[in-house]
Design a protein around this motif. Structure first.
Motif, short mmCIF file in Angstrom:
data_model
loop_
_atom_site.label_atom_id
_atom_site.label_comp_id
_atom_site.label_asym_id
_atom_site.label_seq_id
_atom_site.Cartn_x
_atom_site.Cartn_y
_atom_site.Cartn_z
N LYS A 269 5.31 -0.15 2.35
CA LYS A 269 4.63 0.32 1.13
C LYS A 269 5.24 -0.27 -0.13
O LYS A 269 4.56 -0.71 -1.03
CB LYS A 269 4.73 1.86 1.06
CG LYS A 269 3.49 2.58 1.52
CD LYS A 269 3.17 3.73 0.55
CE LYS A 269 1.68 3.91 0.38
NZ LYS A 269 1.03 4.37 1.61
N GLU B 278 4.50 -3.90 -0.58
CA GLU B 278 3.13 -4.03 -1.07
C GLU B 278 3.07 -3.82 -2.59
O GLU B 278 2.39 -4.55 -3.30
CB GLU B 278 2.25 -2.99 -0.39
CG GLU B 278 1.09 -3.59 0.38
CD GLU B 278 0.38 -2.51 1.16
OE1 GLU B 278 -0.30 -1.68 0.53
OE2 GLU B 278 0.52 -2.50 2.40
N ARG B 279 3.82 -2.80 -3.04
CA ARG B 279 3.81 -2.49 -4.46
C ARG B 279 4.46 -3.63 -5.28
O ARG B 279 3.95 -4.03 -6.32
CB ARG B 279 4.53 -1.16 -4.70
CG ARG B 279 4.18 -0.48 -6.01
CD ARG B 279 4.51 1.01 -5.99
NE ARG B 279 5.85 1.26 -5.47
CZ ARG B 279 6.98 1.11 -6.18
NH1 ARG B 279 6.92 0.70 -7.42
NH2 ARG B 279 8.16 1.35 -5.63
N ILE C 87 4.61 -6.72 -4.49
CA ILE C 87 3.75 -7.90 -4.49
C ILE C 87 2.57 -7.71 -5.44
O ILE C 87 2.18 -8.64 -6.14
CB ILE C 87 3.31 -8.23 -3.04
CG1 ILE C 87 4.55 -8.76 -2.32
CG2 ILE C 87 2.19 -9.26 -3.01
CD1 ILE C 87 4.35 -9.12 -0.90
N GLU C 88 2.08 -6.50 -5.51
CA GLU C 88 0.99 -6.21 -6.44
C GLU C 88 1.44 -6.45 -7.88
O GLU C 88 0.74 -7.06 -8.68
CB GLU C 88 0.53 -4.75 -6.24
CG GLU C 88 -0.89 -4.46 -6.66
CD GLU C 88 -1.90 -5.51 -6.19
OE1 GLU C 88 -2.70 -5.90 -7.06
OE2 GLU C 88 -1.88 -5.95 -5.02
N GLU C 89 2.65 -6.01 -8.17
CA GLU C 89 3.21 -6.20 -9.52
C GLU C 89 3.41 -7.69 -9.82
O GLU C 89 3.08 -8.18 -10.90
CB GLU C 89 4.56 -5.50 -9.58
CG GLU C 89 4.77 -4.62 -10.79
CD GLU C 89 6.06 -3.84 -10.63
OE1 GLU C 89 7.09 -4.31 -11.18
OE2 GLU C 89 6.06 -2.80 -9.93
N LYS D 236 1.86 -10.12 -8.51
CA LYS D 236 0.55 -10.73 -8.66
C LYS D 236 0.03 -10.59 -10.10
O LYS D 236 -0.42 -11.57 -10.71
CB LYS D 236 -0.42 -10.02 -7.69
CG LYS D 236 -1.76 -10.67 -7.56
CD LYS D 236 -2.55 -9.94 -6.49
CE LYS D 236 -3.70 -10.80 -6.03
NZ LYS D 236 -4.26 -10.33 -4.77
N LEU D 237 0.15 -9.39 -10.63
CA LEU D 237 -0.32 -9.16 -12.00
C LEU D 237 0.47 -10.00 -13.00
O LEU D 237 -0.09 -10.56 -13.95
CB LEU D 237 -0.21 -7.68 -12.37
CG LEU D 237 -1.16 -6.76 -11.62
CD1 LEU D 237 -0.92 -5.30 -11.99
CD2 LEU D 237 -2.62 -7.14 -11.91
N ASP E 145 -2.84 -16.29 -5.13
CA ASP E 145 -3.12 -15.79 -3.78
C ASP E 145 -2.17 -16.38 -2.76
O ASP E 145 -1.63 -15.68 -1.91
CB ASP E 145 -4.57 -16.13 -3.38
CG ASP E 145 -5.55 -15.27 -4.17
OD1 ASP E 145 -5.10 -14.28 -4.78
OD2 ASP E 145 -6.76 -15.61 -4.20
N CYS F 90 1.42 -14.97 -3.16
CA CYS F 90 1.55 -13.57 -2.75
C CYS F 90 1.46 -13.45 -1.23
O CYS F 90 2.22 -12.69 -0.61
CB CYS F 90 0.49 -12.71 -3.43
SG CYS F 90 0.83 -12.55 -5.19
N GLU F 91 0.58 -14.21 -0.66
CA GLU F 91 0.43 -14.18 0.80
C GLU F 91 1.73 -14.64 1.47
O GLU F 91 2.24 -14.00 2.39
CB GLU F 91 -0.72 -15.12 1.16
CG GLU F 91 -1.11 -15.16 2.61
CD GLU F 91 -1.99 -16.39 2.88
OE1 GLU F 91 -2.99 -16.57 2.13
OE2 GLU F 91 -1.66 -17.17 3.79
N SER G 24 4.63 -12.12 0.94
CA SER G 24 4.48 -10.96 1.82
C SER G 24 4.93 -11.31 3.25
O SER G 24 5.67 -10.56 3.89
CB SER G 24 3.01 -10.52 1.76
OG SER G 24 2.65 -9.85 2.90
#
Ligand SMILES: Nc1nc2c(ncn2[C@@H]2O[C@H](COP(=O)(O)OP(=O)(O)O)[C@@H](O)[C@H]2O)c(=O)[nH]1
Ligand SMILES: [Mg+2]
Length: 303
Positions: free
Chosen positions: A24, A27-28, A30-32, A34-35, A48, A51-52, A55
């Protein structure tokens, strides 16, 4: 320089140092990440991909025993960046190519293309100085016969490093000017010809056709796109257009010193498939740096 990009990378490294790597949390992060990449104006396909890969690599890391996660995360970051931005010794390769042509008694010819105001003329003279400092003198062709003042600007810059400019009148055929320069270099045994060309505010079909014509007539050894790092994704899109229409071998981004985001530098190789050769890092003629692994790592890690 590249402040937001630096923040994105150090953010991941810092957070992973402090946290247990639960699915979890990764994931968080990586989301950050990404932004932050998106706000650094990194091209979507590159965001993309990064991030891929991040991860994938981080989930592998979970199963390893380690004492200092930050150095491992750093390593992962440089590894995945290296996949979208091949940071090899491109300049050394060009030096070898110049030498090879010189041995055959022929000048090595480089055509520079790009939009208006991107930094092309300054960059051409910077490149002339860079190679002159390494023992290869050049002749510059003033093939921007379009913009008022372009020839004088080029001559003034080139004079300051004692490099000859071959020019004709405004409105003359840019390809003819370039050919003149090649012939002068051949007869005077100058190993390098650098062709400065016109841009337009808009990169339109007329400009692309003009570049295509110069390329067809002069048959340069290399075509290099020069863009403005500050333009972010726009510079990347322009490079793509020049590549599709004219064909380029390398890209140079000027004004990286003024670029807080760094998106163009990170995206341009992956989206065009062409290496980033140099970056412009100031207005003086010595403010140019080969874009290789050491340089980029230093950029991202220095405060
Ligand atoms: N800060 C900074 N300014 C640059 C750099 N390269 C070029 N410039 C400036 O950008 C402006 C446009 O440059 P120029 O070479 O005339 O662009 P061209 O129209 O593409 O030929 C000039 O004021 C240059 O001094 C760079 O690497 N850093
Ligand atoms: Mg110019």
């Amino acid at each position: 320089m590249l402040e937001t990009l630096k923040k994105a990378f150090s953010g991941v490294i810092e957070k992973i140092k402090m946290a247990e790597l639960s699915e979890k949390e990764i994931e968080r992060f990586i989301e950050e990440f990404k932004l932050q990449l998106i706000s650094s104006d990194v091209a979507v396909e590159v965001v993309d991909k990064l991030c891929e890969r991040l991860s994938e690599e981080l989930s592998k890391l979970k199963f390893k025993r380690f004492t200092d996660p930050s150095s491992q995360v750093k390593e992962i970051m440089f590894k995945i960046i290296g996949e979208v931005l091949p940071l090899e010794g491109w300049v050394e390769k060009i030096l070898e190519m110049i030498e090879e042509k010189k041995r055959g008694g022929e000048p090595f010819v480089i055509l520079f293309v790009g939009p208006n105001g991107g930094g092309k003329t300054t960059t051409v003279v910077k490149v002339a100085k860079f190679f002159k400092d390494r023992g290869y003198s050049s002749i510059i062709a003033a093939s921007d016969t379009f913009r008022a003042g372009a020839i004088e600007q080029l001559k003034k810059l080139a004079e300051s490093i004692k490099i000859r400019v071959v020019s004709q009148k405004y409105g003359a055929d840019p390809a003819a000017v370039a050919l003149d320069a090649v012939m002068s270099a051949r007869s005077d045994k100058i190993p390098l010809v650098l062709i400065d060309t016109a841009g337009r505010t808009e990169v339109d079909v007329n400009l692309l056709e003009e570049m295509k014509k110069i390329k067809r007539v002069v048959k340069p050894d290399l075509v290099i796109y020069v863009g403005d790092a500050l333009m972010g994704n726009v510079a990347v899109e322009q490079a793509k257009r020049f590549n599709e229409y004219v064909g380029i071998d390398y890209a140079i981004l000027a004004k990286l010193d003024a670029d807080a985001r760094g998106g163009a530098a990170l995206s341009i190789s992956y989206t065009t498939g062409k290496p980033l050769l140099f970056v412009g890092i100031g207005q003086r003629l010595e403010d140019i740096a080969p874009f290789n692994r050491e340089y980029f790592q230093r950029l991202l890690t220095q405060q």
